[in-house]
Each structure stands twice: as C-alpha cells, then as structure tokens.
Design an enzyme around this catalytic site. Structure first.
Site, PDB file in Angstrom:
ATOM      1  CE1 TYR A 169     -14.395 -35.316 -75.918  1.00 35.82           C
ATOM      2  CE2 TYR A 169     -16.220 -34.126 -74.591  1.00 35.82           C
ATOM      3  CZ  TYR A 169     -14.820 -35.084 -74.934  1.00 35.82           C
ATOM      4  OH  TYR A 169     -14.183 -35.416 -73.799  1.00 35.82           O
TER       5      TYR A 169
ATOM      6  CE  LYS B  86     -13.507 -38.800 -75.221  1.00 33.43           C
ATOM      7  NZ  LYS B  86     -12.453 -39.514 -74.763  1.00 33.43           N
TER       8      LYS B  86
ATOM      9  N   GLY C  46      -0.561 -35.327 -73.370  1.00 37.84           N
ATOM     10  CA  GLY C  46      -1.817 -34.239 -73.049  1.00 37.84           C
ATOM     11  C   GLY C  46      -1.868 -33.874 -71.442  1.00 37.84           C
ATOM     12  CG  PHE C  47      -4.904 -31.377 -68.606  1.00 38.51           C
ATOM     13  CD1 PHE C  47      -4.129 -31.072 -67.381  1.00 38.51           C
ATOM     14  CD2 PHE C  47      -6.179 -31.218 -68.365  1.00 38.51           C
ATOM     15  CE1 PHE C  47      -4.622 -30.807 -66.190  1.00 38.51           C
ATOM     16  CE2 PHE C  47      -6.762 -31.058 -67.156  1.00 38.51           C
ATOM     17  CZ  PHE C  47      -6.078 -30.727 -66.198  1.00 38.51           C
ATOM     18  CB  ILE C  48      -5.921 -36.085 -68.198  1.00 36.70           C
ATOM     19  CG1 ILE C  48      -6.823 -35.199 -68.012  1.00 36.70           C
ATOM     20  CG2 ILE C  48      -5.927 -37.236 -67.346  1.00 36.70           C
ATOM     21  CD1 ILE C  48      -8.202 -35.377 -68.271  1.00 36.70           C
TER      22      ILE C  48
HETATM   23  P1  NAD Z   1      -5.387 -33.339 -74.278  1.00 37.17           P
HETATM   24  O1  NAD Z   1      -5.775 -32.994 -75.585  1.00 37.17           O
HETATM   25  O2  NAD Z   1      -4.379 -32.343 -73.420  1.00 37.17           O
HETATM   26  O3  NAD Z   1      -4.727 -34.559 -74.471  1.00 37.17           O
HETATM   27  C1  NAD Z   1      -5.234 -35.805 -75.604  1.00 37.17           C
HETATM   28  C2  NAD Z   1      -3.847 -36.259 -76.208  1.00 37.17           C
HETATM   29  O4  NAD Z   1      -4.144 -37.152 -77.460  1.00 37.17           O
HETATM   30  C3  NAD Z   1      -2.915 -34.967 -76.863  1.00 37.17           C
HETATM   31  O5  NAD Z   1      -1.694 -34.974 -76.453  1.00 37.17           O
HETATM   32  C4  NAD Z   1      -3.077 -35.476 -78.348  1.00 37.17           C
HETATM   33  O6  NAD Z   1      -1.891 -35.189 -79.116  1.00 37.17           O
HETATM   34  C5  NAD Z   1      -3.302 -36.886 -78.358  1.00 37.17           C
HETATM   35  N1  NAD Z   1      -3.927 -37.504 -79.480  1.00 37.17           N
HETATM   36  C6  NAD Z   1      -4.908 -36.955 -80.152  1.00 37.17           C
HETATM   37  N2  NAD Z   1      -5.245 -37.588 -81.369  1.00 37.17           N
HETATM   38  C7  NAD Z   1      -4.619 -38.605 -81.178  1.00 37.17           C
HETATM   39  C8  NAD Z   1      -4.447 -39.357 -82.171  1.00 37.17           C
HETATM   40  N3  NAD Z   1      -5.213 -39.776 -83.224  1.00 37.17           N
HETATM   41  N4  NAD Z   1      -3.046 -40.664 -82.027  1.00 37.17           N
HETATM   42  C9  NAD Z   1      -2.655 -40.339 -80.884  1.00 37.17           C
HETATM   43  N5  NAD Z   1      -2.659 -39.340 -79.881  1.00 37.17           N
HETATM   44  C10 NAD Z   1      -3.604 -38.622 -80.142  1.00 37.17           C
HETATM   45  O7  NAD Z   1      -6.734 -33.588 -73.481  1.00 37.17           O
HETATM   46  P2  NAD Z   1      -6.923 -33.994 -72.131  1.00 37.17           P
HETATM   47  O8  NAD Z   1      -7.830 -32.759 -71.284  1.00 37.17           O
HETATM   48  O9  NAD Z   1      -5.616 -34.419 -71.145  1.00 37.17           O
HETATM   49  O10 NAD Z   1      -8.030 -35.330 -72.190  1.00 37.17           O
HETATM   50  C11 NAD Z   1      -7.665 -36.474 -71.899  1.00 37.17           C
HETATM   51  C12 NAD Z   1      -8.954 -37.550 -72.281  1.00 37.17           C
HETATM   52  O11 NAD Z   1      -9.801 -37.335 -71.364  1.00 37.17           O
HETATM   53  C13 NAD Z   1      -9.440 -37.156 -73.301  1.00 37.17           C
HETATM   54  O12 NAD Z   1     -10.201 -38.619 -74.138  1.00 37.17           O
HETATM   55  C14 NAD Z   1     -10.668 -36.415 -72.995  1.00 37.17           C
HETATM   56  O13 NAD Z   1     -11.880 -36.816 -74.007  1.00 37.17           O
HETATM   57  C15 NAD Z   1     -11.033 -37.084 -71.790  1.00 37.17           C
HETATM   58  N6  NAD Z   1     -11.768 -35.942 -70.861  1.00 37.17           N
HETATM   59  C16 NAD Z   1     -11.202 -34.567 -70.304  1.00 37.17           C
HETATM   60  C17 NAD Z   1     -11.927 -33.953 -69.578  1.00 37.17           C
HETATM   61  C18 NAD Z   1     -11.118 -32.653 -69.170  1.00 37.17           C
HETATM   62  O14 NAD Z   1     -11.700 -31.914 -68.685  1.00 37.17           O
HETATM   63  N7  NAD Z   1      -9.858 -32.375 -69.525  1.00 37.17           N
HETATM   64  C19 NAD Z   1     -13.027 -34.153 -69.332  1.00 37.17           C
HETATM   65  C20 NAD Z   1     -13.703 -35.466 -69.941  1.00 37.17           C
HETATM   66  C21 NAD Z   1     -13.003 -36.060 -70.605  1.00 37.17           C
END
Ligand code: NAD
Length: 321
Positions: free
Chosen positions: A155, A159, A10-12
């Site tokens: 959501y 969390k 994913g992104f992060i």
């Molecule tokens: P993202 O959707 O880009 O990355 C999440 C990854 O998890 C995806 O690649 C997805 O395929 C994978 N995934 C989902 N369900 C799954 C499963 N059952 N088994 C295995 N892999 C699975 O999201 P992101 O923006 O990179 O966020 C990463 C984390 O940071 C998440 O937990 C999100 O809630 C948290 N977060 C993100 C933000 C933000 O601004 N981007 C802010 C607060 C919290």
C-alpha cells in the site's frame, strides 16, 4: 472552480464534498466513485445521500481505471481541479493482494493524470499517506524534506509510486500538483476496517480487541482538520508540492483504548497478538511545512475528536439496532 473528486463516496471524500458544496467559488462538483466492495457499499450510498441534495453535485458511478471515460467527464464538465482520493486503502490487505494495489492505486492514479492532461485540467491534489515513510524513529517526527520514503507495505509503495507519477506529470506538462500525506484520519464516517472503528464495535458487542503491545502509537488526525488542509491546498497550488497533514502528536494504543472506553462508557477486553507484517509501530508527522506554506494548523484535540467520533458511532448503532 469546477471540481472533480474521485472516491467521493468514501470516508474522507464524502466529508470533503460536504464542505466543497458550501464554498462560493465551487460552481460544479463532480463526484466519481465506483462504490467498490472493500467495505459495505450501503455505507457509501449513505455517505452520498446528503451530497445528492445539492444542485452543484453530479454523481458518476465510474471506475477511475477507465481513462477514456474520465477524460470525457473532465471535458464535458469543464473541470479545472481534481481531488484524487479514490484508492484501495489498508496496509494489511495490501500484503495479501499487492497486484490489486498496483492496479487501483498506481494505474488508477496514472489514468487520472493522463485524463487530466488530455482534457487540459492542470490542477490536481493527490491523497497520499504516512505509509510512504515506513519505519518511524522514536525521537523525531517525519518531515517531508528530511525523511526519505521507505515504504514497508505494498500500500505504502503504491502510494509512493503515485507520488512519483504526479511529479513526473508536473515535469512533463507543468501541471500544478499537490501531494498530501494524510496521517491516520478519524472521525464520523470512519472506514469500518480502521482500528478505532473496529475497536469501538468490539467494545459495544463485548468482544475481544486485538492489540500489538501498549506502545504502538499513531498520529491521529481528525477529519475536519484533513478537510481544512485540502481546502487550504486548493487555494495555494503552485508547481509540485508535498505536505504532511497530521496532528503532530501521537496517541498510544493503550491511551486510544482508554479514551474509547471512557467515551463509550464500556470496558474493553484486550488480548495481545504479534504485530502483523507491514504494520509500523509508530507514526508521527511534522506539519511545519504545511503550516508555513498553507497556514494549516490542526484544531481538534484527541480528547475532543474521540468524543465526537464516539457520539457519531453510538448514533449509528442506534439507527441500525
Ligand atoms: P475510502 O475507502 O472510504 O474511500 C475511497 C473511495 O474510493 C471508496 O468510496 C471506493 O469505492 C472508491 N474507489 C476505490 N476504487 C475505485 C476505482 N477504481 N474507481 C473509482 N472509485 C474507487 O477511504 P478513505 O479512508 O476515505 O481514503 C481516501 C484516500 O485517502 C485514499 O486515497 C487513502 O489511501 C488516503 N488515505 C487515507 C487515510 C485514512 O486514515 N483514512 C490515511 C492516509 C491516506
């Protein structure tokens, strides 16, 4: 360290893994991601490409809900540290599909915690969110020890439930667990459903962008600051801790659009709509605790970050056109 990152495509996750590969104390890096269809999986495959060139990296397309498989992976790779990022994100989507968020964000977290416990892995970082806080007061930022979580969306509730399970596993099995509450993360590889990305796309395609009043504001945190916060946390894990990873300043939606227009060299067509259910008007965090305990200090200003985001975004458009 042998580290397992969930959600690493994913992104992060992909930005974090790129930096983890470069850490001399990281011997093996296990990347677990189911490549779900929350957004285009081609984006996730592209995020993975540079990671797969490293000999340290082992990629597993697996579901975190498969607890036995997670336990097996942790054992066979002698994993000592987990960074648990996999989740379904998105506040608005969670209003329509609350049970799905319980499945992935709550049960998935419990599955990872239990697999960690059974395999003897005692260090875990959990990606939480500013969404756990809920309503934001305008006169002071959220502080981990002063603001009680009162989520306004499924959501945020999922969390928060994940955080509670983390603390329970710490109490039961003395696991070292750090909860990091990220505030609106932005930068290269940004998720396409997030406002900054979707606004940039609409501006470039000459389509309208929908805003909910000029005073909506977010504490935008640049991706490299978040990655640095995670790396600092990995070095100082001790018991159960909760930290905000934020920039400590807010950017109104009006300012955000203005900065995007400037960076993209195009004007936006704005229309105002009513704020959707579950969306908070304002997010603002205090990173004092993370600064004191971890040495966390965000470095990238909004102006610099939005310019870097726009440069990446325009390159991506070029590649795809
Ligand atoms: P993202 O959707 O880009 O990355 C999440 C990854 O998890 C995806 O690649 C997805 O395929 C994978 N995934 C989902 N369900 C799954 C499963 N059952 N088994 C295995 N892999 C699975 O999201 P992101 O923006 O990179 O966020 C990463 C984390 O940071 C998440 O937990 C999100 O809630 C948290 N977060 C993100 C933000 C933000 O601004 N981007 C802010 C607060 C919290």
């Amino acid at each position: 360290m042998n580290v397992l990152v969930t959600g690493g495509a994913g992104f992060i996750g992909s930005n974090l893994c790129e930096c983890l590969i470069l850490q001399p104390d990281v011997k093996k890096l296990m990347v677990v991601d189911v490549l779900d269809e929350y957004y285009d999986i081609e984006i996730k495959k592209k995020n993975l490409k540079p990671l797969l060139r490293s000999e340290k990296v082992h990629f597993y397309q697996e579901d975190i809900l498969n607890e036995n498989r997670m336990e097996e992976l942790l054992k066979e790779n002698e994993v000592d540290t987990i960074v648990h990022l996999a989740a379904v994100p998105g506040v608005r989507n969670s209003i329509d599909k609350p049970s799905f968020y319980v499945d992935v964000d709550v049960k998935g977290t419990v599955s990872i915690l239990q697999a960690a416990k059974k395999s003897g892995c005692t260090r875990l970082i959990f990606a939480s969110s500013s969404s756990v806080y809920g309503h934001q007061l305008l006169d002071r930022p959220h502080h981990e020890e002063q603001t009680d979580p009162k989520p306004l969306s499924p959501y945020g509730a999922a969390k928060y439930a994940g955080e509670v399970f983390c603390e329970t596993f710490h109490r039961l099995y003395q696991m070292n667990i750090t909860v990091l509450r990220f505030f609106t993360v932005y930068g290269p590889r940004q998720r396409p459903d997030m406002a900054l990305f979707s606004f940039a796309k609409s501006i470039m395609e000459n389509r309208e962008i929908q805003i909910y009043g000029n005073q909506t504001a977010r504490d935008y945190t640049y991706i490299s600051d978040i990655v640095e916060g995670i790396l600092l946390s990995l070095k100082r894990m001790n018991g159960f801790q909760v930290y905000n990873l934020c920039s400590g300043r807010t950017v109104t939606v009006g300012k955000m659009v203005e900065s995007l227009e400037h960076a993209l060299g195009r004007k936006a067509k704005k229309i105002e709509i009513t704020r959707p259910l579950g969306d908070v008007r304002f997010t603002w965090g205090d990173y004092g605790l993370a600064n004191k305990m971890l040495g966390y200090k965000p470095r990238v200003s909004w102006e610099e970050g939005v310019t870097r985001f726009a440069t990446w975004f325009l390159q991506e458009l070029d590649v795809h056109s």
